[in-house]
Design a protein around this motif. Sequence first.
Motif, PDB file in Angstrom:
ATOM      1  N   GLU A  65       0.837  -1.198   0.000  1.00 13.65           N
ATOM      2  CA  GLU A  65       0.000   0.000   0.000  1.00 13.65           C
ATOM      3  C   GLU A  65       0.881   1.261   0.000  1.00 13.65           C
ATOM      4  N   VAL A 107       2.259   1.904  -3.422  1.00 16.36           N
ATOM      5  CA  VAL A 107       1.246   2.475  -4.312  1.00 16.36           C
ATOM      6  C   VAL A 107       1.049   3.957  -3.983  1.00 16.36           C
ATOM      7  N   LEU A 108       1.015   4.229  -2.683  1.00 13.57           N
ATOM      8  CA  LEU A 108       0.812   5.615  -2.281  1.00 13.57           C
ATOM      9  C   LEU A 108       1.934   6.524  -2.752  1.00 13.57           C
ATOM     10  N   LYS A 142       1.672   7.054  -6.381  1.00 19.34           N
ATOM     11  CA  LYS A 142       0.568   7.974  -6.634  1.00 19.34           C
ATOM     12  C   LYS A 142       1.012   9.419  -6.355  1.00 19.34           C
ATOM     13  N   GLU A 153      -7.596  -0.204  -0.055  1.00 20.54           N
ATOM     14  CA  GLU A 153      -6.522   0.502  -0.762  1.00 20.54           C
ATOM     15  C   GLU A 153      -7.107   1.619  -1.645  1.00 20.54           C
ATOM     16  N   VAL A 186      -7.982   4.612   0.455  1.00 18.33           N
ATOM     17  CA  VAL A 186      -6.805   5.385   0.843  1.00 18.33           C
ATOM     18  C   VAL A 186      -6.329   6.217  -0.348  1.00 18.33           C
ATOM     19  N   LEU A 187      -6.341   5.564  -1.502  1.00 20.09           N
ATOM     20  CA  LEU A 187      -5.878   6.267  -2.692  1.00 20.09           C
ATOM     21  C   LEU A 187      -6.733   7.484  -3.011  1.00 20.09           C
ATOM     22  N   LYS A 202      -6.074  10.187  -0.570  1.00 20.39           N
ATOM     23  CA  LYS A 202      -4.786  10.802  -0.894  1.00 20.39           C
ATOM     24  C   LYS A 202      -4.938  11.750  -2.088  1.00 20.39           C
TER      25      LYS A 202
END
Lengths: 172, 172
Positions: free
Chosen positions: A2, A5-6, A9, B2, B5-6, B9
């Motif tokens: 995660e 991915v963050l 991103k 996930e 969260v994305l 964000k």
Amino acid sequence: MENNVLSEKSATTKGYMTPKEFLAHWQGHRSLTRRVIDAFPEDQLFSFSIGGMRPFSDLAKEFTTMGVPSLHGMITGEWKGLDVLAPAGVKANPETKEELLALWDALTVRITELFNKIPEADFHKQISLFNQYDGEIYSLLLYIVDNEIHHRGQGYVYLRALNIEPPYFYER
Amino acid sequence: MENNVLSEKSATTKGYMTPKEFLAHWQGHRSLTRRVIDAFPEDQLFSFSIGGMRPFSDLAKEFTTMGVPSLHGMITGEWKGLDVLAPAGVKANPETKEELLALWDALTVRITELFNKIPEADFHKQISLFNQYDGEIYSLLLYIVDNEIHHRGQGYVYLRALNIEPPYFYER
């Protein structure tokens, strides 16, 4: 995973520019404006005008009243003038080129301090600047920079009319 | 999870502004510049000058050579002038106010089309604009807008000196 991915991103969602990049943009323009103020002979700074417009000292003083008071209000919700918010040791209403440049330099430091207190998510917060101008913070700050570029361009015409070579626009 | 969260964000990482907001900023300024061009009487547009500076038609023509050719190059890597890239049916080198405004309007459409082809991650790509000016795309485009604001401010002095009231700066 995660986290990966963050961060991926995050790397692709700086948006158009980051807050730090905007601050560098703003301070770069302020650095150029400082050199334009300094390029004027003192008497012409406070008196020269074309077409009934304000002398460049008045335009520069307008810029000083916008940055710090706007940032202070964006952070605290309290709208106060430069008469209250001018950093210690400088005059809010300068009457000489030296006093104007001293105010400018003190505000340069203060703008960076205050800007860095705005959380990134707040740049899209809708506010009413001085209970008068509605908009999102990013847009209102951008306007302050645009206003400085606009009027500084007018200072370039004054300098050219006075037969003085202005600083290069692309040097910040 | 996930995904949640994305998207959270994502909501807080518009950066300072989004690409869409920058485009609106740019086109807002272009809309104001169009009204400044239009505020000049035709003869003064092509001749009036202060302090040896260029007439406003030349400043406006400079703006037309920057936007579309820069965007085209940012997308394709090929650097070509407006003589090649001017939209069909308009003159790349206008000689009347009507021709200049027609070019302006055609470029307005083209700027939006081209800008929307730049992937968000590319705004921080380092390039060499016209193999001459190094920088990140966001910064180079911002410079193009700043240059327009700067020279348009000079057009305001020309209009004032001609005793013509310019459009309000804050109306886009």
